[in-house]
Enzyme design. Structure first.
Site, PDB file in Angstrom:
ATOM      1  CG  HIS A 199      -7.516  -1.936   6.620  1.00  0.00           C
ATOM      2  ND1 HIS A 199      -8.725  -2.282   7.166  1.00  0.00           N
ATOM      3  CD2 HIS A 199      -6.598  -2.714   7.227  1.00  0.00           C
ATOM      4  CE1 HIS A 199      -8.540  -3.232   8.081  1.00  0.00           C
ATOM      5  NE2 HIS A 199      -7.253  -3.513   8.131  1.00  0.00           N
ATOM      6  CG  ASP A 248      -7.325   4.417   7.762  1.00  0.00           C
ATOM      7  OD1 ASP A 248      -6.873   4.542   8.910  1.00  0.00           O
ATOM      8  OD2 ASP A 248      -7.565   3.303   7.246  1.00  0.00           O
ATOM      9  CD  GLN A 293      -0.605   0.317   9.502  1.00  0.00           C
ATOM     10  OE1 GLN A 293       0.463   0.467  10.072  1.00  0.00           O
ATOM     11  NE2 GLN A 293      -1.353  -0.754   9.695  1.00  0.00           N
ATOM     12  CE  LYS A 336      -4.029  -0.888  12.795  1.00  0.00           C
ATOM     13  NZ  LYS A 336      -3.799  -2.286  12.483  1.00  0.00           N
ATOM     14  CB  CYS A 358      -7.818  -6.105   6.122  1.00  0.00           C
ATOM     15  SG  CYS A 358      -7.978  -7.218   7.499  1.00  0.00           S
TER      16      CYS A 358
HETATM   17  C1  LIG Z   1      -4.720   1.374   7.155  1.00  0.00           C
HETATM   18  C2  LIG Z   1      -5.596   0.727   8.173  1.00  0.00           C
HETATM   19  N1  LIG Z   1      -6.850   1.144   8.328  1.00  0.00           N
HETATM   20  C3  LIG Z   1      -7.679   0.607   9.231  1.00  0.00           C
HETATM   21  C4  LIG Z   1      -7.270  -0.425  10.045  1.00  0.00           C
HETATM   22  C5  LIG Z   1      -8.254  -1.012  10.997  1.00  0.00           C
HETATM   23  O1  LIG Z   1      -7.831  -0.929  12.311  1.00  0.00           O
HETATM   24  P1  LIG Z   1      -8.710  -1.608  13.444  1.00  0.00           P
HETATM   25  O2  LIG Z   1      -8.784  -3.061  13.120  1.00  0.00           O
HETATM   26  O3  LIG Z   1      -7.930  -1.334  14.690  1.00  0.00           O
HETATM   27  O4  LIG Z   1     -10.033  -0.955  13.435  1.00  0.00           O
HETATM   28  C6  LIG Z   1      -5.958  -0.912   9.919  1.00  0.00           C
HETATM   29  C7  LIG Z   1      -5.470  -1.994  10.765  1.00  0.00           C
HETATM   30  O5  LIG Z   1      -5.460  -3.149  10.507  1.00  0.00           O
HETATM   31  C8  LIG Z   1      -5.115  -0.334   8.951  1.00  0.00           C
HETATM   32  O6  LIG Z   1      -3.872  -0.779   8.780  1.00  0.00           O
END
Ligand SMILES: Cc1ncc(COP(=O)(O)O)c(C=O)c1O
Ligand SMILES: [Zn+2]
Lengths: 142, 409
Positions: free
Chosen positions: B122, B199, B202, B225, B366
């Protein structure tokens, strides 16, 4: 929300119409437009001489609304004066923002009036106006 | 055992309609709906216990401090971190990852060093590392994918080298929905003296996570999430590393002593929590963890697996549906289905599904470098959670069958 009023046959056809989708031999202005939220991307090419848009085309990728809107815009502005194109852009953006609602005033937009109902779909307004904003900045650069 | 339709009632928003149709919420990868208990925990905090924690010597402030610190302990146990002080609250995974990049990354990465990430990251676990690499003259290297969407084993072996200082990898890709072998990657990283950042955005909502077992040096996720409110995120870091790092943000609450020209910083975790924190969000996070642990991850995994097994064969029967990351050779697929309808742009697909009450995500998710790697401009994504039912899948697939007709194809 009525899907048939958005994805009309005309818009579906125009979204797949590639007549205006190519490069120009001698563009005098090229301008890029981009909707980061949904990924629509177009590059507009214009050949302008003596205050007139002699030829116009585009390349890029995007949803049906953005592609159809761009294609119809090019049909409208080709052969018109720069002033007229600016006026049409104002008219189209005014229509989508619901600032101009008078059907008679909008008549000049011809087929592009088919996109009027997009104003009922806030999530897609950007797709419809992308090409016109891109045109606007291309003509300002001039 | 309660049926899925019974705990549907725990989530007030799921009773809503969208465009006049019962809501079918399949965008859980973006954010999840909140159970009543989480909403009550938030309301209860603001309605009965609100005060600035750590700052007042009166009972209400002590109570707010207790709620906040209790959330830390609950979170620590939830991901099996060794100590509560290794849990830093942030506003989301993005902030957690930036904290590591700016505080650890800028301090420890030198010119010529290498940072290794995967092409499936992401933007939140990609752009910060690009920034660090640019600022330090370091090299950003990518682990690419096998044909089935899993990380290339060869790249894992070859790209992580003696020059590698940081390996940053998502435990589950938000586009492909595949679980990555983070424990094995951690071993590889440690064998060359690098640290590993995981990270967990998910993964934590869907599976039991043990940061010690995977030996993560840092681990990041967002509360929203996993049933919690927006605005509360978590960073776990090993004490030794956090202790040696400079603070990320400075100001109130993160100091020991301040003079005109000098500041002594507070101990962990306060050192990384500058300014007034999201106590209401922390109260919600505690309630969400309670809900999930009571529900059990065993059950969540089995519900999501059942939905996958129900949806995938039906989708494969539709000749105009293209699937991404759905043909994994390992048994590591989570409840994320990324797809396209042939000849129709994902945004038009999602608009058409929207009119049927079905919420899916459309776009680049993203993950633009991954999209480019997959040679797609955009895709649609349906992502499941514990409250989704086979009926939701039926509505989604029925709506998908209308898409090409609406587009006059
Ligand atoms: C794999 C992953 N990393 C990071 C994020 C970023 O999350 P947030 O927007 O809550 O900071 C997301 C969510 O969109 C994600 O799916
Ligand atoms: Zn669009």
């Amino acid at each position: 929300m009525n899907l048939e009023s958005i994805y009309t046959e005309l818009i579906a056809e125009q979204s797949r119409n590639t007549a205006n989708k190519h490069h120009l031999v001698a563009p005098t202005v090229t301008s890029q437009g981009h909707n980061p939220s949904c990924g629509d991307e177009i590059t507009l090419e214009l050949e302008i001489a003596d205050g007139k848009i002699k030829d116009a085309s585009f390349t890029g990728v995007g949803c049906a609304i953005s592609q159809a809107s761009t294609s119809m815009m090019i049909d409208l502005i080709k052969g018109e004066s720069v002033e007229k194109a600016k006026h049409l852009a104002e008219l189209f953006i005014g229509m989508i923002k619901r600032e101009i609602t008078d059907d008679e005033a909008l008549e000049e937009l011809d087929e592009a009036i088919a996109l009027k109902n997009i104003s009922n779909m806030p999530a897609r307004v950007k797709c419809a106006v992308l090409s016109w904003h891109t045109l606007d900045s291309a003509l300002k650069e001039k | 055992m309660r049926e899925v339709k019974d705990f549907h009632g725990d989530f007030p928003l799921l009773a809503n309609t969208m465009n006049g149709k019962p809501l079918v919420y399949l965008d859980n990868g973006a954010t999840t709906q909140k159970p009543e208990s989480v909403i009550q925990a938030m309301c209860g905090y603001y309605g009965g216990c609100n005060a600035n924690p750590h700052r007042g010597a009166y009972a209400l402030s002590v109570q707010a401090t207790d709620i906040y610190e209790n959330a830390r302990v609950r979170t620590q146990k939830f991901i099996n971190a060794p100590k509560p002080s290794e849990i830093i609250f942030t506003k989301n995974a993005t902030e957690s990852l930036n904290l590591i990049a700016y505080s650890y990354g800028l301090t420890n990465v030198k010119a010529g060093d290498e940072i290794v990430i995967t092409i499936a990251e992401h933007h939140s676990n990609l752009v910060p590392w690009q920034q660090v690499a640019q600022a330090k003259g370091a090299v950003l290297k990518y682990i690419y994918l096998e044909d089935d969407g899993n990380l290339s084993q060869q790249d894992i072996e070859e790209k992580i080298t003696e020059k590698t200082k940081i390996v940053a990898v998502t435990q589950v890709s938000n586009v492909l929905g595949l679980v990555n072998p983070v424990t094995e990657i951690a071993k590889k990283a440690h064998s060359v003296g690098a640290i590993i950042v995981v990270d967990g955005s998910q993964s934590v909502p869907h599976m039991a996570v043990d940061v010690q077992a995977m030996d993560a040096d840092f681990f990041a996720f967002s509360g929203h999430k996993l049933l919690s409110p927006m605005g509360i995120g978590v960073l776990y870091g090993k004490e030794k590393l956090l202790d040696a790092m400079p603070p990320f943000l400075t100001g109130g609450d993160m100091i020991e002593y301040v003079t005109e020209q000098h500041t002594d910083f507070a101990e962990l975790p306060a050192k990384f929590e500058a300014g007034t924190q999201n106590v209401g969000g922390a109260a919600g996070l505690t309630a969400a963890i309670d809900y999930l642990e009571n529900f059990t991850f065993e059950r969540i995994e089995s519900i999501e697996k059942e939905l996958l097994d129900y949806a995938l064969p039906q989708l494969r029967e539709l000749p105009y549906i293209e699937l991404y990351g759905c043909d994994t050779r390992k048994d590591n697929k989570t409840g994320i289905i990324t797809f396209n309808v042939k000849d129709v742009h994902p945004h038009d697909v999602s608009t058409i599904l929207d009119t049927e009450g079905v919420a899916v995500r459309a776009g680049h998710h993203c993950a633009q470098p991954l999209m480019k790697y997959l040679q797609q401009n955009a895709t649609c994504r349906a992502s499941f959670y514990l409250y989704n039912t086979k009926k939701d899948i039926d509505c989604w697939i029925a709506a998908l069958k209308k898409v090409r007709t609406v587009m006059h194809l």
